[in-house]
Design a protein around this motif. Sequence first.
Motif, PDB file in Angstrom:
ATOM      1  N   UNK A 324       0.637  -1.182   0.130  1.00 55.76           N
ATOM      2  CA  UNK A 324      -0.074  -0.148  -0.093  1.00 55.76           C
ATOM      3  C   UNK A 324       0.884   1.243   0.065  1.00 55.76           C
ATOM      4  N   UNK A 325       1.805   1.356   0.821  1.00 57.48           N
ATOM      5  CA  UNK A 325       2.669   2.515   0.760  1.00 57.48           C
ATOM      6  C   UNK A 325       3.426   2.775  -0.385  1.00 57.48           C
ATOM      7  N   UNK A 329       3.119   5.811  -3.162  1.00 55.43           N
ATOM      8  CA  UNK A 329       4.439   6.468  -3.564  1.00 55.43           C
ATOM      9  C   UNK A 329       4.243   6.860  -4.881  1.00 55.43           C
ATOM     10  N   UNK A 330       3.820   5.719  -5.752  1.00 54.23           N
ATOM     11  CA  UNK A 330       3.736   5.794  -7.061  1.00 54.23           C
ATOM     12  C   UNK A 330       2.644   6.849  -7.547  1.00 54.23           C
ATOM     13  N   UNK A 379      12.533  -1.553  -5.503  1.00 54.64           N
ATOM     14  CA  UNK A 379      11.371  -2.206  -4.908  1.00 54.64           C
ATOM     15  C   UNK A 379      10.395  -2.672  -5.885  1.00 54.64           C
ATOM     16  N   UNK A 380      10.477  -2.293  -7.126  1.00 54.08           N
ATOM     17  CA  UNK A 380       9.667  -2.779  -8.217  1.00 54.08           C
ATOM     18  C   UNK A 380       9.954  -4.303  -8.605  1.00 54.08           C
ATOM     19  N   UNK A 381      11.164  -4.537  -8.353  1.00 52.63           N
ATOM     20  CA  UNK A 381      11.597  -6.175  -8.637  1.00 52.63           C
ATOM     21  C   UNK A 381      11.058  -6.814  -7.500  1.00 52.63           C
ATOM     22  N   UNK A 382      11.246  -6.211  -6.173  1.00 53.48           N
ATOM     23  CA  UNK A 382      10.805  -7.153  -5.030  1.00 53.48           C
ATOM     24  C   UNK A 382       9.471  -7.385  -5.058  1.00 53.48           C
ATOM     25  N   UNK A 383       8.595  -6.512  -5.480  1.00 55.56           N
ATOM     26  CA  UNK A 383       7.071  -6.749  -5.354  1.00 55.56           C
ATOM     27  C   UNK A 383       6.681  -7.862  -6.653  1.00 55.56           C
ATOM     28  N   UNK A 384       7.333  -7.509  -7.671  1.00 57.52           N
ATOM     29  CA  UNK A 384       7.425  -8.556  -8.830  1.00 57.52           C
ATOM     30  C   UNK A 384       7.668 -10.084  -8.114  1.00 57.52           C
ATOM     31  N   UNK A 385       8.771 -10.143  -7.444  1.00 63.66           N
ATOM     32  CA  UNK A 385       9.151 -11.348  -6.933  1.00 63.66           C
ATOM     33  C   UNK A 385       8.159 -11.928  -5.968  1.00 63.66           C
ATOM     34  N   UNK A 386       7.597 -11.049  -5.175  1.00 66.74           N
ATOM     35  CA  UNK A 386       6.583 -11.369  -4.185  1.00 66.74           C
ATOM     36  C   UNK A 386       5.425 -11.877  -4.942  1.00 66.74           C
ATOM     37  N   UNK A 387       4.771 -11.404  -5.855  1.00 59.60           N
ATOM     38  CA  UNK A 387       3.759 -11.797  -6.337  1.00 59.60           C
ATOM     39  C   UNK A 387       3.985 -13.130  -7.370  1.00 59.60           C
ATOM     40  N   UNK A 388       5.047 -13.364  -7.918  1.00 58.55           N
ATOM     41  CA  UNK A 388       5.291 -14.563  -8.211  1.00 58.55           C
ATOM     42  C   UNK A 388       5.420 -15.745  -7.179  1.00 58.55           C
ATOM     43  N   UNK A 389       6.163 -15.386  -5.890  1.00 59.31           N
ATOM     44  CA  UNK A 389       6.254 -16.347  -4.831  1.00 59.31           C
ATOM     45  C   UNK A 389       4.798 -16.743  -4.504  1.00 59.31           C
ATOM     46  N   UNK A 390       3.966 -15.627  -4.248  1.00 58.15           N
ATOM     47  CA  UNK A 390       2.500 -16.035  -3.702  1.00 58.15           C
ATOM     48  C   UNK A 390       1.863 -17.007  -4.582  1.00 58.15           C
ATOM     49  N   UNK A 391       1.984 -16.673  -6.041  1.00 53.06           N
ATOM     50  CA  UNK A 391       1.342 -17.551  -7.057  1.00 53.06           C
ATOM     51  C   UNK A 391       1.874 -19.136  -6.904  1.00 53.06           C
ATOM     52  N   UNK A 392       3.236 -19.228  -6.752  1.00 53.58           N
ATOM     53  CA  UNK A 392       3.909 -20.649  -6.604  1.00 53.58           C
ATOM     54  C   UNK A 392       3.299 -21.430  -5.296  1.00 53.58           C
ATOM     55  N   UNK A 393       2.916 -20.604  -4.408  1.00 54.27           N
ATOM     56  CA  UNK A 393       2.862 -21.330  -3.008  1.00 54.27           C
ATOM     57  C   UNK A 393       1.407 -21.362  -2.671  1.00 54.27           C
ATOM     58  N   UNK A 414      -2.359  -4.476  -7.169  1.00 57.07           N
ATOM     59  CA  UNK A 414      -2.791  -3.069  -7.283  1.00 57.07           C
ATOM     60  C   UNK A 414      -1.483  -2.356  -7.162  1.00 57.07           C
ATOM     61  N   UNK A 415      -0.380  -2.573  -6.578  1.00 59.30           N
ATOM     62  CA  UNK A 415       0.791  -2.125  -6.710  1.00 59.30           C
ATOM     63  C   UNK A 415       1.584  -2.156  -7.955  1.00 59.30           C
ATOM     64  N   UNK A 416       1.437  -3.301  -8.632  1.00 61.14           N
ATOM     65  CA  UNK A 416       2.119  -3.537  -9.819  1.00 61.14           C
ATOM     66  C   UNK A 416       1.568  -2.687 -11.025  1.00 61.14           C
ATOM     67  N   UNK A 417       0.305  -2.392 -10.829  1.00 65.04           N
ATOM     68  CA  UNK A 417      -0.672  -1.541 -11.695  1.00 65.04           C
ATOM     69  C   UNK A 417      -0.197  -0.306 -11.468  1.00 65.04           C
ATOM     70  N   UNK A 418       0.178   0.340 -10.177  1.00 64.53           N
ATOM     71  CA  UNK A 418       0.466   1.539 -10.124  1.00 64.53           C
ATOM     72  C   UNK A 418       1.960   1.838 -10.748  1.00 64.53           C
ATOM     73  N   UNK A 419       2.963   0.734 -10.429  1.00 62.78           N
ATOM     74  CA  UNK A 419       4.191   0.844 -10.689  1.00 62.78           C
ATOM     75  C   UNK A 419       4.258   0.690 -12.577  1.00 62.78           C
TER      76      UNK A 419
END
Length: 609
Positions: A324-325, A329-330, A379-393, A414-419
């Motif tokens: 959310x934060x 920022x975006x 930060x953009x890389x880390x939120x992408x990695x987080x999303x892919x991790x969530x999908x995998x588990x 939603x964060x990826x959309x803003x990015x």
Amino acid sequence: MGKIRAKRRAARSRPEPAGLPTTSPVKAIEETSESPESRSLPILHRLASHDVTERKWACTSLSHLLLDCAQRTELIQGRVVRRLTPLLLDEVMEIREAAAGALRNMSSVDEPGVLEYMASEDIMTHLSALVKDTVARLVTGMEEGKKEKMTADRGVLLSILEEALCLLWNMSEGSSVVVEVFNREELLPFILQLLQPTTHPLSLCLAAAQLLHVVTEDNQDAIRLVVSLPGTLSHLESVLDRTLPDDDCGRGQMLVLRVAIAGVFHNCLAALPEAVIESTLCGVLAVVASVLCVDTAPLLTGCQGDSETEELRLIFSAQELACEVLANVCYNEGDGSDGGEWADCDSVEDVEGADMMEASQMPVSRDLPSLKLIVEAQAHTKVCNLFLHLCSVFDTCPEPVIQRLTSLMSAALLTLQNLASSLPTDVWQDHMRTIWPTLFNLPSAYNDNTFPVLGLLLALVDKLDTSQLLTEEQLMKVCKVGVASGEVGVRADIMRLVGAAASSALRHTTPHLPMLQIAGSTLRDCVAKDPSLWVVSQALDSIFDMFGSDSCPPPLLHSLSLLPVLRQSSATFSARLRVERKGLGPHISMVQSAKVNLPRFISYMASKH
């Protein structure tokens, strides 16, 4: 679909109900076969009892009954809040705690109108007095020699404050009236006194930090106090720099605490001196990035059956708040406003309509170096990695964990959309190309609405050349969702997405005819059959772009038998507009534009072909 800044406050995930013990009288009530009215209303009368045990029992009973929809409705009719709030200042401290817990439970329910009702019952008068009195007792202790009827040890005071802050947090999330009273009662200095991780329990500091994060959003009075009170900013900065505790639960609490304080700094950013803005934003993004990359895989592996560890719950909460934060920022970088509140929107059209209506009311703030710093912090890389991790588990997790992951995944989308909307394409296109196929194969257990996914897809189609990414199978899947969805906003956004995908395909020298056939037939069927004039207008807008292009293959129009459908729609459009006008809201301009352009487009296509 997305989130925007709006004047109306919108609730995020609220603090969970208090875990007050169930007493045997409550069990006896619940086991009877009486109606909700006969069960609950006698309890309200016992709140005024002279007997301490009976008052406490009534509060504890209500803490459970208020979580039940039918009984809550009956209790509201019995003015439950008006009867409970005086007990926030009861002479017995344990009753104060029980009353605050019952009201906290009521404020945690996801039911329209509940928070507004609670605010209208003047809950803030007693709640403000409770916070001030309890903080004063905790910080300074009782005056020596002062005779009081009540005594309380530190543990009870801490429990009261935690219940009261969570109640205030819930109320502030959903009611601007509560925030106004918060300002008027000058509660912020009392909350700041509780942000002492070395003195107070982390759970209390966490409640104070999350409340502070909420009340500094679009609240200039609170922001001015945070910035101007001597030592406040340096103290908040020291909380950000604290190392994580050794114990699991404390480590999770500290993660949430740090990201909440980072959110406070971001809320106050435009009020800070020019010289420290960039360094402050660097600190905010460093905290956000560090929380997003916390590895939860070992904890997920250790989940047994239907269990969920407290540490895992806290980490997910911290990561959701970090998303959310980062999204904020975006947003601030893109809109030039001084901020506002997050508000859920049903579609991209809602976002555009709200932006147009409020643009003239928003003050302009200084440009912030957000995008450059986001990239530097990765930060953009880390939120992408987080999303892919969530999908995998996702699909391998127990049910309680899936509920948390659903909320976190929606926040990440939603964060990826803003990015995607804010960052230059060359910065993130490799990341987004990696994510692209996953968006069409989300985990089967992800049962949240489709707006976050559509929001990201639309942002990508607007910025990327998707003709080399989108497959026929993926487009068919999108079209099927549009046909089957009962959500008007979903159908409208899918018509826009289908049109954008077709336009992207047409930009190539040899357009892919099967893809265009799928898009054209979907748009045609929508115009012919959809019951919403807004959705029809969105489909028509996409048709105008698609078939108005010189690169559109001539045989396509004839193979789709499009002109008869358009003529039929044109014949009934004005009558439908008269019937549906009142319900169109911010979409009226799009519908009126479609009405004007449709006859012109029909004439153009008839003369051309």
